[in-house]
Design a protein around this motif. Structure first.
Motif, PDB file in Angstrom:
ATOM      1  N   VAL A  73      18.904 -43.717  -6.584  1.00 38.12           N
ATOM      2  CA  VAL A  73      18.253 -42.633  -5.616  1.00 38.12           C
ATOM      3  C   VAL A  73      19.297 -41.631  -5.106  1.00 38.12           C
ATOM      4  O   VAL A  73      19.862 -41.586  -4.222  1.00 38.12           O
ATOM      5  N   ARG A  74      19.186 -40.626  -5.892  1.00 37.43           N
ATOM      6  CA  ARG A  74      20.182 -39.572  -5.688  1.00 37.43           C
ATOM      7  C   ARG A  74      19.991 -38.453  -4.642  1.00 37.43           C
ATOM      8  O   ARG A  74      20.978 -37.724  -4.163  1.00 37.43           O
ATOM      9  N   GLU A  75      18.631 -38.436  -4.177  1.00 38.60           N
ATOM     10  CA  GLU A  75      18.463 -37.784  -3.039  1.00 38.60           C
ATOM     11  C   GLU A  75      19.097 -38.264  -1.655  1.00 38.60           C
ATOM     12  O   GLU A  75      19.346 -37.471  -0.694  1.00 38.60           O
ATOM     13  N   VAL A  76      19.507 -39.422  -1.487  1.00 33.47           N
ATOM     14  CA  VAL A  76      20.050 -40.041  -0.210  1.00 33.47           C
ATOM     15  C   VAL A  76      21.553 -39.511  -0.515  1.00 33.47           C
ATOM     16  O   VAL A  76      22.359 -39.435  -1.128  1.00 33.47           O
ATOM     17  N   THR A  77      21.852 -38.838   0.966  1.00 29.35           N
ATOM     18  CA  THR A  77      23.263 -38.162   1.252  1.00 29.35           C
ATOM     19  C   THR A  77      23.731 -38.840   2.757  1.00 29.35           C
ATOM     20  O   THR A  77      24.813 -38.389   2.863  1.00 29.35           O
ATOM     21  N   ALA A 122      20.313 -33.559   9.875  1.00 28.16           N
ATOM     22  CA  ALA A 122      18.939 -32.946   9.073  1.00 28.16           C
ATOM     23  C   ALA A 122      18.788 -31.630   9.797  1.00 28.16           C
ATOM     24  O   ALA A 122      18.349 -30.696   9.054  1.00 28.16           O
ATOM     25  N   ARG A 123      18.634 -31.769  10.806  1.00 29.62           N
ATOM     26  CA  ARG A 123      18.156 -30.350  11.771  1.00 29.62           C
ATOM     27  C   ARG A 123      19.359 -29.442  11.627  1.00 29.62           C
ATOM     28  O   ARG A 123      18.713 -28.183  11.559  1.00 29.62           O
ATOM     29  N   THR A 124      20.450 -29.673  11.735  1.00 27.27           N
ATOM     30  CA  THR A 124      21.436 -28.759  11.688  1.00 27.27           C
ATOM     31  C   THR A 124      21.353 -28.152  10.124  1.00 27.27           C
ATOM     32  O   THR A 124      21.444 -26.947   9.871  1.00 27.27           O
ATOM     33  N   ASP A 125      21.298 -29.008   9.016  1.00 27.85           N
ATOM     34  CA  ASP A 125      21.073 -28.535   7.839  1.00 27.85           C
ATOM     35  C   ASP A 125      19.978 -27.582   7.550  1.00 27.85           C
ATOM     36  O   ASP A 125      20.077 -26.376   6.837  1.00 27.85           O
ATOM     37  N   SER A 126      18.943 -27.785   8.114  1.00 23.61           N
ATOM     38  CA  SER A 126      17.587 -26.966   8.080  1.00 23.61           C
ATOM     39  C   SER A 126      17.679 -25.660   8.941  1.00 23.61           C
ATOM     40  O   SER A 126      17.500 -24.736   8.357  1.00 23.61           O
ATOM     41  N   GLU A 127      18.452 -25.775  10.158  1.00 19.61           N
ATOM     42  CA  GLU A 127      18.504 -24.549  10.887  1.00 19.61           C
ATOM     43  C   GLU A 127      19.667 -23.567  10.597  1.00 19.61           C
ATOM     44  O   GLU A 127      19.588 -22.461  10.724  1.00 19.61           O
ATOM     45  N   ARG A 128      20.800 -24.194  10.057  1.00 21.92           N
ATOM     46  CA  ARG A 128      22.036 -23.403   9.644  1.00 21.92           C
ATOM     47  C   ARG A 128      22.426 -23.610   8.322  1.00 21.92           C
ATOM     48  O   ARG A 128      22.885 -22.795   7.649  1.00 21.92           O
ATOM     49  N   GLY A 129      22.470 -25.007   7.928  1.00 26.43           N
ATOM     50  CA  GLY A 129      23.102 -25.265   6.532  1.00 26.43           C
ATOM     51  C   GLY A 129      24.006 -26.285   6.573  1.00 26.43           C
ATOM     52  O   GLY A 129      24.477 -26.555   7.604  1.00 26.43           O
ATOM     53  N   VAL A 130      24.419 -27.035   5.241  1.00 26.28           N
ATOM     54  CA  VAL A 130      25.136 -28.221   5.442  1.00 26.28           C
ATOM     55  C   VAL A 130      26.560 -27.649   5.591  1.00 26.28           C
ATOM     56  O   VAL A 130      27.325 -28.607   5.958  1.00 26.28           O
ATOM     57  N   PHE A 131      26.704 -26.511   5.664  1.00 28.72           N
ATOM     58  CA  PHE A 131      28.398 -26.028   6.145  1.00 28.72           C
ATOM     59  C   PHE A 131      28.575 -26.088   7.428  1.00 28.72           C
ATOM     60  O   PHE A 131      29.752 -26.001   7.833  1.00 28.72           O
ATOM     61  N   LYS A 132      27.602 -26.126   8.407  1.00 31.32           N
ATOM     62  CA  LYS A 132      27.681 -25.931   9.839  1.00 31.32           C
ATOM     63  C   LYS A 132      27.955 -27.641  10.351  1.00 31.32           C
ATOM     64  O   LYS A 132      27.244 -28.309   9.988  1.00 31.32           O
ATOM     65  N   ALA A 133      28.797 -27.582  11.162  1.00 28.52           N
ATOM     66  CA  ALA A 133      29.422 -28.682  11.837  1.00 28.52           C
ATOM     67  C   ALA A 133      28.038 -29.297  12.523  1.00 28.52           C
ATOM     68  O   ALA A 133      27.691 -28.731  13.481  1.00 28.52           O
ATOM     69  N   PRO A 134      27.635 -30.569  12.227  1.00 27.77           N
ATOM     70  CA  PRO A 134      26.461 -30.939  13.247  1.00 27.77           C
ATOM     71  C   PRO A 134      26.700 -31.569  14.526  1.00 27.77           C
ATOM     72  O   PRO A 134      26.811 -32.833  14.825  1.00 27.77           O
ATOM     73  N   ALA A 135      27.427 -30.488  15.273  1.00 28.99           N
ATOM     74  CA  ALA A 135      27.833 -30.851  16.668  1.00 28.99           C
ATOM     75  C   ALA A 135      27.458 -29.909  17.768  1.00 28.99           C
ATOM     76  O   ALA A 135      27.154 -28.594  17.267  1.00 28.99           O
ATOM     77  N   ASN A 136      27.770 -30.094  19.062  1.00 31.52           N
ATOM     78  CA  ASN A 136      27.170 -29.254  20.039  1.00 31.52           C
ATOM     79  C   ASN A 136      25.623 -29.027  19.981  1.00 31.52           C
ATOM     80  O   ASN A 136      25.176 -28.130  20.063  1.00 31.52           O
ATOM     81  N   GLN A 137      25.066 -30.329  19.447  1.00 31.10           N
ATOM     82  CA  GLN A 137      23.603 -30.352  19.253  1.00 31.10           C
ATOM     83  C   GLN A 137      23.159 -31.368  20.327  1.00 31.10           C
ATOM     84  O   GLN A 137      23.698 -32.473  20.348  1.00 31.10           O
ATOM     85  N   GLY A 184      19.478 -31.405  -2.501  1.00 31.29           N
ATOM     86  CA  GLY A 184      19.015 -31.941  -1.020  1.00 31.29           C
ATOM     87  C   GLY A 184      20.254 -32.434  -0.373  1.00 31.29           C
ATOM     88  O   GLY A 184      21.035 -32.974  -0.821  1.00 31.29           O
ATOM     89  N   THR A 185      20.237 -32.663   1.132  1.00 35.81           N
ATOM     90  CA  THR A 185      21.284 -32.654   1.891  1.00 35.81           C
ATOM     91  C   THR A 185      20.989 -33.603   3.014  1.00 35.81           C
ATOM     92  O   THR A 185      21.854 -34.396   3.858  1.00 35.81           O
ATOM     93  N   SER A 186      19.603 -33.761   3.378  1.00 37.73           N
ATOM     94  CA  SER A 186      18.971 -34.184   4.648  1.00 37.73           C
ATOM     95  C   SER A 186      18.342 -35.683   4.331  1.00 37.73           C
ATOM     96  O   SER A 186      17.397 -35.681   5.185  1.00 37.73           O
ATOM     97  N   THR A 187      18.345 -36.421   3.426  1.00 42.72           N
ATOM     98  CA  THR A 187      17.840 -37.502   3.194  1.00 42.72           C
ATOM     99  C   THR A 187      18.625 -38.814   3.378  1.00 42.72           C
ATOM    100  O   THR A 187      19.636 -39.165   2.814  1.00 42.72           O
ATOM    101  N   PRO A 188      18.442 -39.628   4.553  1.00 46.31           N
ATOM    102  CA  PRO A 188      19.330 -40.630   4.907  1.00 46.31           C
ATOM    103  C   PRO A 188      18.561 -41.911   4.128  1.00 46.31           C
ATOM    104  O   PRO A 188      17.429 -41.786   4.049  1.00 46.31           O
ATOM    105  N   ALA A 189      19.202 -43.007   4.050  1.00 51.30           N
ATOM    106  CA  ALA A 189      18.769 -44.440   4.009  1.00 51.30           C
ATOM    107  C   ALA A 189      19.139 -45.177   4.861  1.00 51.30           C
ATOM    108  O   ALA A 189      20.415 -45.332   5.340  1.00 51.30           O
ATOM    109  N   PHE A 190      17.943 -46.119   5.548  1.00 52.08           N
ATOM    110  CA  PHE A 190      18.358 -46.988   6.582  1.00 52.08           C
ATOM    111  C   PHE A 190      18.124 -48.203   6.167  1.00 52.08           C
ATOM    112  O   PHE A 190      17.356 -48.734   5.147  1.00 52.08           O
ATOM    113  N   LEU A 191      19.184 -49.162   6.062  1.00 49.67           N
ATOM    114  CA  LEU A 191      19.170 -50.586   5.743  1.00 49.67           C
ATOM    115  C   LEU A 191      19.033 -51.669   6.783  1.00 49.67           C
ATOM    116  O   LEU A 191      19.884 -51.304   7.974  1.00 49.67           O
ATOM    117  N   GLY A 192      18.118 -52.502   7.076  1.00 49.38           N
ATOM    118  CA  GLY A 192      18.138 -53.350   8.165  1.00 49.38           C
ATOM    119  C   GLY A 192      17.035 -54.473   7.952  1.00 49.38           C
ATOM    120  O   GLY A 192      16.213 -54.518   7.079  1.00 49.38           O
TER     121      GLY A 192
END
Length: 451
Positions: A163-167, A275-290, A24-32
């Motif tokens: 938690v290895r899912e966190v990327t 996460a949206r870019t990963d789903s629509e294009r793949g992790v190799f696509k730069a998450p920019a111009n979004q 998986g590539t699309s799971t963040p961890a938020f600390l706060g």
């Protein structure tokens, strides 16, 4: 004697082929900060029969998986916090006497809604699940030791090691964590050295884990010039930490999860864009111009020259373009190395490494011979070929896109005696077309007419 009637029979047999499954590539961890509301107001949300029971204090400080905004709001008592804050603000605006303790409580509640805004922004921009690591006592600053956490107790950053899912790792509360809440009507200014030290802890964690990047938030209320000075105090571009660091500027103004517009750091929204870019294009696509969803406006409007200066320092800019809305206009890490300059390259390599690592544990304790090497070669080659077909690797054919060596040349008798099997892998990741140049030629003196 076979008593089956005449006909065609199918029998499934295991192929023996070891497949590599993409991690998986699309799971963040938020600390706060995740404070608990007063009992008087929290009782209001508890009357909702559909609400998921909120986490108690001991649960909030360990990593908790959340799959929707509604689940987060229920689990972390957002309704109760919002109602308590609303009541105090109405009292303050109504010219009623507000005690020093109540002024401090207003700051605490506002601090707790900052990570809530990040989580909301994540889901609004396409995220599907995330982990939350909370810190109580939102009136106090968080020390470097507390942020680093305890692996055994599963607190802080250490709690995410298992938690290895966190990327992705973001700390929306980081600049609030740098100072204590006060009993004044105006919140205190963030402490830049303390905040930098906390960022360093996050970067150290991501660098050590190797499968996740930090989405770091720049300090609030920074001009372009002051931001450039602050960035120079972070990990140098030639360090390993810089390759696991991303910065975005400026902060954003959002409608507010409680209906009160506020300015917040953009890390949560950016995690959703990733996460949206990963789903629509793949992790190799730069998450920019979004486009950025759930954002009213940017706190700073940048010029092209300012964008260029910040881009050169590894700061990704958020821009407003006429007719196109608010866009992510940068896709760099802070690394000065050409290998790790682009965050999609760093993320792709982490993804490939993590996928291969997780899917080849079967090889442990197998006989270290040519049969094992051939199986590993086949598994990795099949996986990388599939990545090449999807467009993640550069090359006219797989041979140009990657290589896999796992044979007697790199598995000598010495490595076999040491109980090791070596598989050397090289890949050619795609890089974004960051600068697109056009050459326009006007042909003078030509006319059109009837022949």
């Amino acid at each position: 004697m076979d008593t089956s009637p005449p006909g065609i029979y199918l029998k499934e047999m295991p192929s023996g082929v070891r497949m590599i499954t993409g991690a998986g590539t699309s799971t963040p961890a938020f600390l706060g900060y995740t404070d608990v509301p007063d009992s008087a107001t929290s009782a209001t949300s508890a009357t909702d029969e559909q609400a998921t029971p909120p986490f108690d204090a001991s649960e909030r400080v360990t990593p908790q998986l959340v799959r929707s905004w509604r689940e987060f709001a229920d689990r972390y008592s957002i309704i109760g916090l919002s109602e308590e804050l609303d009541a105090l603000l109405k009292k303050q605006k109504g010219d009623q006497d507000v005690t020093a303790a109540e002024l401090k409580r207003i700051q605490v509640l506002q601090r707790c809604l900052v990570p809530a805004e990040a989580v909301y922004g994540f889901f609004a921009n396409g995220g599907t699940s995330c982990y939350i690591v909370g810190f109580l006592a939102a009136d106090q600053p968080v020390t470097e030791t507390a942020l680093a956490g305890d692996a055994e107790k599963r607190t802080g950053l250490a709690g995410l090691e298992s938690v290895r899912e966190v990327t992705m790792v973001a700390v929306p509360s980081l600049w609030d964590m740098s100072v204590a809440a006060t009993e004044n009507s105006t919140p205190p200014q963030s402490d830049l050295p303390t905040g930098k030290a906390l960022i360093d802890k996050v970067l150290a964690h991501c660098t050590e884990q190797r499968n996740r990047l930090a989405i770091a938030d720049v300090p609030p209320d920074q001009s372009v010039d002051s931001l450039k000075k602050f960035v120079d105090t972070l990990a140098a571009p030639d360090t390993d930490e810089a390759a696991f660091t991303t910065l975005y500027y400026p902060w954003v103004k959002v409608p507010g999860v409680d209906g009160v517009a506020r300015t917040v750091p953009p890390s949560g929204h950016l995690a959703g864009v990733w996460a949206r870019t990963d789903s629509e294009r793949g992790v190799f696509k730069a998450p920019a111009n979004q486009n950025l969803r759930g954002v009213l406006e940017l706190t700073t409007q940048l010029s092209d020259d300012q964008n260029g200066d910040l881009n050169g320092k590894g700061v990704n800019c958020l821009r407003a373009f006429p007719g196109r809305g608010l866009l992510v206009w940068g896709a760099r890490t802070r690394s000065g190395s050409s290998d790790w300059r682009y965050l999609n390259v760093r993320r792709l390599v982490s993804y490939l490494s993590d996928s291969i690592h997780q899917s080849t544990t079967w090889a442990v304790f197998e006989p270290n011979d040519e049969k094992l090497w051939a199986t590993l070669r086949h598994s990795v080659t099949s996986f990388l070929t599939d990545q090449w077909r999807q467009g993640a690797l550069v090359g006219r054919n797989p041979e140009e896109a990657f290589y896999v060596i796992c044979d007697a040349t790199n598995n000598t008798q010495s490595t076999i005696d040491d109980g090791r099997v070596v598989c050397d892998i090289g890949v050619a990741p795609v890089r974004p077309a960051e600068f697109v140049h056009f050459t326009i030629t006007q042909l003078a003196g030509q006319t059109t007419g009837n022949a």
